[in-house]
Design a protein around this motif. Structure first.
Motif, PDB file in Angstrom:
ATOM      1  N   GLY A  67     -12.277  32.301   6.549  1.00  0.00           N
ATOM      2  CA  GLY A  67     -11.532  32.994   5.599  1.00  0.00           C
ATOM      3  C   GLY A  67     -10.787  31.915   4.584  1.00  0.00           C
ATOM      4  N   ASP A  68     -10.374  30.607   5.305  1.00  0.00           N
ATOM      5  CA  ASP A  68      -9.620  29.580   4.672  1.00  0.00           C
ATOM      6  C   ASP A  68      -9.644  28.520   5.280  1.00  0.00           C
ATOM      7  OD1 ASP A  68      -7.697  30.540   6.459  1.00  0.00           O
ATOM      8  OD2 ASP A  68      -6.021  29.753   5.113  1.00  0.00           O
ATOM      9  N   GLU A  69      -9.082  27.475   4.725  1.00  0.00           N
ATOM     10  CA  GLU A  69      -9.201  26.066   5.196  1.00  0.00           C
ATOM     11  C   GLU A  69      -8.038  25.223   4.362  1.00  0.00           C
ATOM     12  OE1 GLU A  69      -9.163  24.172   7.694  1.00  0.00           O
ATOM     13  OE2 GLU A  69     -11.239  24.577   8.446  1.00  0.00           O
ATOM     14  N   ARG A  70      -7.552  24.159   5.171  1.00  0.00           N
ATOM     15  CA  ARG A  70      -6.879  23.129   4.550  1.00  0.00           C
ATOM     16  C   ARG A  70      -7.965  22.110   4.119  1.00  0.00           C
ATOM     17  NH1 ARG A  70      -3.787  25.250   8.593  1.00  0.00           N
ATOM     18  NH2 ARG A  70      -1.686  25.513   8.370  1.00  0.00           N
ATOM     19  N   ASP A  71      -7.546  21.279   3.148  1.00  0.00           N
ATOM     20  CA  ASP A  71      -8.512  20.563   2.424  1.00  0.00           C
ATOM     21  C   ASP A  71      -8.259  18.895   2.989  1.00  0.00           C
ATOM     22  OD1 ASP A  71     -10.485  19.421   0.876  1.00  0.00           O
ATOM     23  OD2 ASP A  71      -9.269  19.096  -1.019  1.00  0.00           O
ATOM     24  N   VAL A  72      -8.489  19.103   4.224  1.00  0.00           N
ATOM     25  CA  VAL A  72      -8.442  18.016   4.991  1.00  0.00           C
ATOM     26  C   VAL A  72      -9.726  17.505   5.940  1.00  0.00           C
ATOM     27  CG1 VAL A  72      -5.945  18.133   5.162  1.00  0.00           C
ATOM     28  CG2 VAL A  72      -7.466  19.289   6.946  1.00  0.00           C
ATOM     29  N   PRO A  73      -9.971  16.243   6.441  1.00  0.00           N
ATOM     30  CA  PRO A  73     -11.088  15.909   6.875  1.00  0.00           C
ATOM     31  C   PRO A  73     -11.359  16.994   8.443  1.00  0.00           C
ATOM     32  CG  PRO A  73      -9.981  14.198   6.669  1.00  0.00           C
ATOM     33  CD  PRO A  73      -8.843  15.262   6.337  1.00  0.00           C
ATOM     34  N   PRO A  74     -12.464  17.214   8.649  1.00  0.00           N
ATOM     35  CA  PRO A  74     -12.788  18.050   9.922  1.00  0.00           C
ATOM     36  C   PRO A  74     -12.211  17.870  11.252  1.00  0.00           C
ATOM     37  CG  PRO A  74     -14.925  17.620   8.685  1.00  0.00           C
ATOM     38  CD  PRO A  74     -13.854  16.699   8.006  1.00  0.00           C
ATOM     39  N   ASP A  75     -12.093  16.486  11.525  1.00  0.00           N
ATOM     40  CA  ASP A  75     -11.208  16.157  12.866  1.00  0.00           C
ATOM     41  C   ASP A  75      -9.779  16.235  12.604  1.00  0.00           C
ATOM     42  OD1 ASP A  75     -10.934  14.003  11.155  1.00  0.00           O
ATOM     43  OD2 ASP A  75     -11.657  12.327  12.532  1.00  0.00           O
ATOM     44  N   HIS A  76      -9.038  16.656  11.427  1.00  0.00           N
ATOM     45  CA  HIS A  76      -7.813  16.490  11.245  1.00  0.00           C
ATOM     46  C   HIS A  76      -7.188  17.621  12.077  1.00  0.00           C
ATOM     47  CE1 HIS A  76      -3.634  17.158   9.080  1.00  0.00           C
ATOM     48  NE2 HIS A  76      -3.967  15.838   8.697  1.00  0.00           N
ATOM     49  N   LYS A  77      -6.096  17.415  12.509  1.00  0.00           N
ATOM     50  CA  LYS A  77      -5.273  18.396  13.408  1.00  0.00           C
ATOM     51  C   LYS A  77      -4.958  19.601  12.894  1.00  0.00           C
ATOM     52  CE  LYS A  77      -0.382  16.711  12.851  1.00  0.00           C
ATOM     53  NZ  LYS A  77      -0.070  17.764  11.901  1.00  0.00           N
ATOM     54  N   ASP A  78      -4.948  19.663  11.431  1.00  0.00           N
ATOM     55  CA  ASP A  78      -4.476  20.905  10.972  1.00  0.00           C
ATOM     56  C   ASP A  78      -5.475  22.060  10.311  1.00  0.00           C
ATOM     57  OD1 ASP A  78      -1.577  20.450  11.171  1.00  0.00           O
ATOM     58  OD2 ASP A  78      -1.520  19.585   9.313  1.00  0.00           O
ATOM     59  N   ARG A  79      -6.793  21.318  10.652  1.00  0.00           N
ATOM     60  CA  ARG A  79      -8.027  22.016  10.159  1.00  0.00           C
ATOM     61  C   ARG A  79      -8.314  23.032  10.986  1.00  0.00           C
ATOM     62  NH1 ARG A  79     -11.993  20.931   5.848  1.00  0.00           N
ATOM     63  NH2 ARG A  79     -13.941  21.741   6.733  1.00  0.00           N
ATOM     64  N   ASN A  80      -8.455  24.265  10.369  1.00  0.00           N
ATOM     65  CA  ASN A  80      -8.961  25.540  11.143  1.00  0.00           C
ATOM     66  C   ASN A  80     -10.329  25.331  11.969  1.00  0.00           C
ATOM     67  OD1 ASN A  80      -6.480  26.654  10.231  1.00  0.00           O
ATOM     68  ND2 ASN A  80      -7.585  27.856   8.238  1.00  0.00           N
ATOM     69  N   GLU A  81     -11.093  24.750  11.338  1.00  0.00           N
ATOM     70  CA  GLU A  81     -12.399  24.482  11.858  1.00  0.00           C
ATOM     71  C   GLU A  81     -12.182  23.678  13.310  1.00  0.00           C
ATOM     72  OE1 GLU A  81     -16.329  21.729  11.180  1.00  0.00           O
ATOM     73  OE2 GLU A  81     -14.939  22.049   9.571  1.00  0.00           O
ATOM     74  N   ARG A  82     -11.413  22.593  13.283  1.00  0.00           N
ATOM     75  CA  ARG A  82     -11.095  21.983  14.517  1.00  0.00           C
ATOM     76  C   ARG A  82     -10.685  23.013  15.610  1.00  0.00           C
ATOM     77  NH1 ARG A  82      -7.509  16.563  15.505  1.00  0.00           N
ATOM     78  NH2 ARG A  82      -7.554  17.062  17.835  1.00  0.00           N
ATOM     79  N   ALA A  83      -9.684  23.694  15.132  1.00  0.00           N
ATOM     80  CA  ALA A  83      -9.021  24.535  16.034  1.00  0.00           C
ATOM     81  C   ALA A  83      -9.991  25.597  16.680  1.00  0.00           C
ATOM     82  CB  ALA A  83      -7.770  25.293  15.526  1.00  0.00           C
ATOM     83  N   ALA A  84     -10.656  26.317  15.874  1.00  0.00           N
ATOM     84  CA  ALA A  84     -11.602  27.275  16.218  1.00  0.00           C
ATOM     85  C   ALA A  84     -12.762  26.535  17.074  1.00  0.00           C
ATOM     86  CB  ALA A  84     -12.292  27.711  15.155  1.00  0.00           C
ATOM     87  N   ARG A  85     -13.437  25.275  16.890  1.00  0.00           N
ATOM     88  CA  ARG A  85     -14.119  24.683  17.711  1.00  0.00           C
ATOM     89  C   ARG A  85     -13.761  24.296  18.900  1.00  0.00           C
ATOM     90  NH1 ARG A  85     -18.927  22.799  15.203  1.00  0.00           N
ATOM     91  NH2 ARG A  85     -18.994  22.849  12.892  1.00  0.00           N
ATOM     92  N   GLU A  86     -12.582  23.787  18.987  1.00  0.00           N
ATOM     93  CA  GLU A  86     -11.903  23.614  20.328  1.00  0.00           C
ATOM     94  C   GLU A  86     -11.776  24.872  21.108  1.00  0.00           C
ATOM     95  OE1 GLU A  86      -8.400  21.310  19.492  1.00  0.00           O
ATOM     96  OE2 GLU A  86      -9.483  19.215  19.247  1.00  0.00           O
ATOM     97  N   ALA A  87     -11.124  25.690  20.598  1.00  0.00           N
ATOM     98  CA  ALA A  87     -10.972  27.027  21.263  1.00  0.00           C
ATOM     99  C   ALA A  87     -12.495  27.836  21.717  1.00  0.00           C
ATOM    100  CB  ALA A  87      -9.832  28.030  20.658  1.00  0.00           C
ATOM    101  N   LEU A  88     -13.242  27.882  20.753  1.00  0.00           N
ATOM    102  CA  LEU A  88     -14.371  28.627  21.146  1.00  0.00           C
ATOM    103  C   LEU A  88     -15.654  27.941  20.809  1.00  0.00           C
ATOM    104  CD1 LEU A  88     -15.503  31.580  21.214  1.00  0.00           C
ATOM    105  CD2 LEU A  88     -15.098  31.861  18.850  1.00  0.00           C
TER     106      LEU A  88
END
Length: 233
Positions: A67-88
Motif C-alpha cells: 500500500g505504501d513505501e519509503r522512497d529508499v533502496p530495496p535493502d534499506h532498513k526502513d523499506r516496507n518491502e525488506r521487512a515483509a520479505r524478511e518476515a514472510l
C-alpha cells in the motif's frame, strides 16, 4: 467506519493470521489467483511471521503488492518491502514475478515512481474500475490517524489517480502511497490497531472523522471493512 466492524481480540497476530490464511485458501479455490496488498510498520510483522509458519497455503497463486513505501533502496532498513520479505516472503514459495514492489530509481522524481507503480499494478492486476485490484488489503493506523502514507494535512487523501507521493515531514525520504481510490479497490480491507497509543485515533476514525485530519476514515472496501484491535473500546 462503524463499531460493529471492530473485532477485539486478545492475540491480534494469531487471529489475523488465521483469518487471512482462510481468505487465501477460499479465494484461491474459487478464483485461482489471490491478490494481497501488504502494510508496512511493526504491527503486521508478527502476522507475517505466523503466516510463514502456516502449512498448506496456496502461495503459488498469490500476488503481493504494498500500500505504501519509503522512497529508499530495496535493502534499506526502513523499506516496507525488506521487512515483509524478511518476515514472510523469503520463507514461502511466492513466485518472484508475482511480487510487485514499488520501484526505486536513485535521484528520480517520486511523482514518476508513483505513476510507474500505478501502471505496473494496472498491467498486472487489470483496471481497478472494472473489478477490485486486491482480494485483501492490510492497513495500519497511526496515532495521528494516518494510514498507508496518507498523513493528516498532506493532501494525499485528495490526490487524483491511483498513487501519489507525500512528505511526512521536512526531513527524511518521500513517501509513496496508493490513494484511497486504489486502496478501496479491495474486496476486503482490514485495519490493524494495536496498543493503547492507538485508542484516540481509532475512536475518532470510527466516529467518522474528517479525512483531512484522519485519513484512515477515507478508506472503504467493496464488501468487508473491519478493524482488528487488542483494545477494549
Amino acid at each position: 467506519m462503524e463499531r460493529r466492524q471492530v473485532r477485539t481480540v486478545s492475540d491480534l497476530a494469531a487471529q489475523v493470521a488465521s483469518d487471512l490464511a482462510g481468505v487465501l485458501r477460499e479465494v484461491a479455490a474459487h478464483q485461482g489467483r489471490v491478490t494481497l496488498c501488504l502494510s508496512g510498520g511493526g504491527t503486521p510483522l508478527p502476522v507475517y511471521r505466523r503466516l510463514a509458519r502456516t502449512p498448506d497455503l496456496p502461495w503459488g497463486r498469490v500476488w503481493v503488492a504494498w500500500g505504501d513505501e519509503r522512497d529508499v533502496p530495496p535493502d534499506h532498513k526502513d523499506r516496507n518491502e525488506r521487512a515483509a520479505r524478511e518476515a514472510l516472503l523469503d520463507h514461502v514459495p511466492v513466485p518472484e514475478d508475482q511480487v510487485l514492489p514499488w520501484p526505486y530509481v536513485p535521484d528520480a522524481d517520486p511523482a514518476d515512481a508513483a505513476e510507474a507503480y500505478a501502471e505496473r499494478l494496472r498491467a498486472a492486476l487489470g483496471d481497478p474500475a472494472e473489478g477490485p485490484w486486491f482480494d485483501l488489503t492490510l492497513l495500519g493506523l497511526g496515532t495521528d490517524g494516518h494510514t498507508a502514507s496518507l498523513f493528516p494535512g498532506s493532501g494525499g487523501v485528495h490526490a487524483p489517480g491511483l498513487a501519489t507521493h507525500v512528505r511526512a515531514g521536512l526531513a527524511g525520504p518521500a513517501r509513496l502511497t496508493l490513494t484511497p481510490e486504489a486502496l478501496g479497490s479491495s474486496e476486503r480491507v482490514w485495519f490493524l490497531a494495536a496498543g493503547e497509543g492507538k485508542r484516540r485515533a481509532l475512536l475518532a476514525t470510527l466516529a467518522g472523522g474528517d479525512p483531512d485530519r484522519l485519513p484512515a476514515s477515507a478508506i472503504t472496501a467493496r464488501s468487508d471493512l473491519r478493524v482488528y484491535t487488542d483494545l477494549v473500546l
